[in-house]
Design a protein around this motif. Sequence first.
Motif, mmCIF file in Angstrom:
data_model
loop_
_atom_site.group_PDB
_atom_site.id
_atom_site.type_symbol
_atom_site.label_atom_id
_atom_site.label_comp_id
_atom_site.label_asym_id
_atom_site.label_seq_id
_atom_site.Cartn_x
_atom_site.Cartn_y
_atom_site.Cartn_z
ATOM 1 N N PRO A 81 -6.514 -16.864 21.954
ATOM 2 C CA PRO A 81 -7.398 -16.545 20.705
ATOM 3 C C PRO A 81 -8.123 -15.866 20.208
ATOM 4 C CG PRO A 81 -8.583 -18.254 22.389
ATOM 5 C CD PRO A 81 -7.487 -17.609 22.886
ATOM 6 N N ARG A 82 -7.779 -15.756 18.520
ATOM 7 C CA ARG A 82 -8.841 -14.786 18.448
ATOM 8 C C ARG A 82 -9.678 -15.259 17.201
ATOM 9 N NH1 ARG A 82 -4.711 -10.473 14.691
ATOM 10 N NH2 ARG A 82 -6.751 -9.765 14.638
ATOM 11 N N LEU A 83 -10.731 -14.505 17.793
ATOM 12 C CA LEU A 83 -11.829 -15.201 16.751
ATOM 13 C C LEU A 83 -11.917 -15.240 15.132
ATOM 14 C CD1 LEU A 83 -14.685 -13.291 18.565
ATOM 15 C CD2 LEU A 83 -13.780 -15.567 19.073
ATOM 16 N N LYS A 84 -11.178 -14.399 14.443
ATOM 17 C CA LYS A 84 -11.205 -13.859 13.323
ATOM 18 C C LYS A 84 -9.361 -14.218 13.110
ATOM 19 C CE LYS A 84 -15.360 -11.806 12.061
ATOM 20 N NZ LYS A 84 -15.957 -11.304 11.392
ATOM 21 N N GLU A 85 -9.328 -14.046 12.117
ATOM 22 C CA GLU A 85 -7.921 -13.993 11.818
ATOM 23 C C GLU A 85 -7.638 -12.772 10.638
ATOM 24 O OE1 GLU A 85 -4.940 -16.166 12.284
ATOM 25 O OE2 GLU A 85 -6.601 -17.284 13.644
ATOM 26 N N THR A 86 -8.121 -12.300 11.045
ATOM 27 C CA THR A 86 -7.887 -10.705 9.911
ATOM 28 C C THR A 86 -8.165 -9.476 11.103
ATOM 29 O OG1 THR A 86 -10.554 -10.481 9.906
ATOM 30 C CG2 THR A 86 -8.925 -11.457 8.384
ATOM 31 N N SER A 87 -8.053 -8.352 11.152
ATOM 32 C CA SER A 87 -7.891 -7.165 11.562
ATOM 33 C C SER A 87 -8.615 -6.623 11.520
ATOM 34 C CB SER A 87 -6.343 -6.611 11.703
ATOM 35 O OG SER A 87 -6.230 -5.155 10.199
ATOM 36 N N PHE A 88 -9.048 -5.301 11.994
ATOM 37 C CA PHE A 88 -10.402 -4.166 11.914
ATOM 38 C C PHE A 88 -10.427 -4.095 10.328
ATOM 39 C CE2 PHE A 88 -6.721 -2.073 13.181
ATOM 40 C CZ PHE A 88 -7.356 -0.170 12.083
ATOM 41 N N THR A 89 -9.226 -4.271 10.125
ATOM 42 C CA THR A 89 -9.106 -3.333 8.127
ATOM 43 C C THR A 89 -9.472 -4.660 7.497
ATOM 44 O OG1 THR A 89 -7.189 -4.148 8.266
ATOM 45 C CG2 THR A 89 -7.289 -2.368 8.723
ATOM 46 N N GLY A 90 -9.525 -6.028 7.845
ATOM 47 C CA GLY A 90 -9.467 -6.979 7.454
ATOM 48 C C GLY A 90 -8.560 -7.835 6.531
ATOM 49 N N VAL A 91 -7.304 -6.881 6.644
ATOM 50 C CA VAL A 91 -6.196 -7.772 6.049
ATOM 51 C C VAL A 91 -5.747 -9.074 6.596
ATOM 52 C CG1 VAL A 91 -3.729 -6.654 5.434
ATOM 53 C CG2 VAL A 91 -5.540 -4.979 5.232
ATOM 54 N N THR A 92 -5.711 -9.717 5.669
ATOM 55 C CA THR A 92 -5.201 -11.233 6.312
ATOM 56 C C THR A 92 -3.706 -10.722 6.791
ATOM 57 O OG1 THR A 92 -4.478 -12.227 4.338
ATOM 58 C CG2 THR A 92 -6.694 -12.127 5.150
ATOM 59 N N VAL A 93 -2.985 -12.053 7.413
ATOM 60 C CA VAL A 93 -1.512 -12.207 8.018
ATOM 61 C C VAL A 93 -0.609 -12.698 7.056
ATOM 62 C CG1 VAL A 93 0.158 -13.955 9.286
ATOM 63 C CG2 VAL A 93 -2.430 -13.345 9.873
ATOM 64 N N GLN A 94 -0.980 -13.861 5.271
ATOM 65 C CA GLN A 94 -0.415 -12.997 4.321
ATOM 66 C C GLN A 94 -0.096 -11.903 3.506
ATOM 67 O OE1 GLN A 94 1.401 -15.677 3.789
ATOM 68 N NE2 GLN A 94 -0.236 -17.299 5.597
ATOM 69 N N ASP A 95 -1.723 -11.249 4.090
ATOM 70 C CA ASP A 95 -0.767 -9.701 2.796
ATOM 71 C C ASP A 95 -0.410 -9.056 3.386
ATOM 72 O OD1 ASP A 95 -3.460 -10.589 1.505
ATOM 73 O OD2 ASP A 95 -4.501 -10.344 2.731
ATOM 74 N N CYS A 96 -0.478 -8.588 5.092
ATOM 75 C CA CYS A 96 0.828 -8.140 5.706
ATOM 76 C C CYS A 96 2.328 -9.001 5.126
ATOM 77 C CB CYS A 96 0.706 -8.552 7.450
ATOM 78 S SG CYS A 96 -0.984 -7.506 8.114
ATOM 79 N N ALA A 128 7.146 -6.973 3.398
ATOM 80 C CA ALA A 128 8.482 -7.487 2.016
ATOM 81 C C ALA A 128 8.940 -6.293 1.653
ATOM 82 C CB ALA A 128 8.377 -8.509 1.071
ATOM 83 N N THR A 129 10.894 -6.548 1.933
ATOM 84 C CA THR A 129 11.828 -5.642 1.549
ATOM 85 C C THR A 129 11.065 -4.575 0.377
ATOM 86 O OG1 THR A 129 13.370 -6.272 3.222
ATOM 87 C CG2 THR A 129 14.259 -4.618 2.135
ATOM 88 N N ASP A 130 10.894 -5.472 -0.484
ATOM 89 C CA ASP A 130 10.785 -5.428 -1.789
ATOM 90 C C ASP A 130 9.631 -4.651 -2.086
ATOM 91 O OD1 ASP A 130 13.729 -6.934 -2.536
ATOM 92 O OD2 ASP A 130 12.175 -8.868 -2.834
ATOM 93 N N ILE A 131 8.693 -5.333 -1.764
ATOM 94 C CA ILE A 131 7.438 -4.409 -2.119
ATOM 95 C C ILE A 131 7.675 -2.545 -1.269
ATOM 96 C CG2 ILE A 131 5.146 -4.533 -1.431
ATOM 97 C CD1 ILE A 131 5.647 -6.493 -3.717
ATOM 98 N N LEU A 132 8.299 -2.721 -0.118
ATOM 99 C CA LEU A 132 8.706 -1.456 0.776
ATOM 100 C C LEU A 132 9.157 -0.226 -0.072
ATOM 101 C CD1 LEU A 132 8.541 -2.206 3.953
ATOM 102 C CD2 LEU A 132 7.217 -1.383 3.317
ATOM 103 N N LYS A 133 10.063 -1.443 -1.008
ATOM 104 C CA LYS A 133 11.069 -0.554 -1.701
ATOM 105 C C LYS A 133 10.137 0.197 -2.938
ATOM 106 C CE LYS A 133 15.536 0.786 -3.235
ATOM 107 N NZ LYS A 133 15.193 2.094 -3.983
#
Length: 125
Positions: A73-88, A93-98
């Motif tokens: 288990p992780r202590l926080k739900e973010t990465s070292f960048t501070g980006v959350t899972v929902q943001d990732c 998403a394909t539309d955003i990448l396009k």
Amino acid sequence: MAATRYRRFLKLCEEWPVEETKRQRDLGIFLRQRVAQVFREGENTQIADPETCDQMYESLLRIHTNYYKNKYPRLKETSFTGVTVQDCKMILATDILKQMEDMKKGTWKKLRERFSAKKSEEDLK
């Protein structure tokens, strides 16, 4: 024994979620296609290497059940960048990448694509 393997893979495919935001890049869709390809004859399919097949199933099952996420288990739900899972998920998403690919294009390339598309439409008429 092949019938049992086939049923286990089918059950895994049914449980594996499909993310509509990742068209043509979703692991769930790829898994379904791969199982259909490998088990073309369904329960009657002959498996050349049963041990490898079982290892693949076990690995996919661990991914699906979040085995390592629960084991470590992780202590926080973010990465070292501070980006959350929902943001990732939103960013990937394909539309955003396009949209991001379109933003990267230079002005000349955009104009060339726009005019070449118009020319193709006129040629079709």
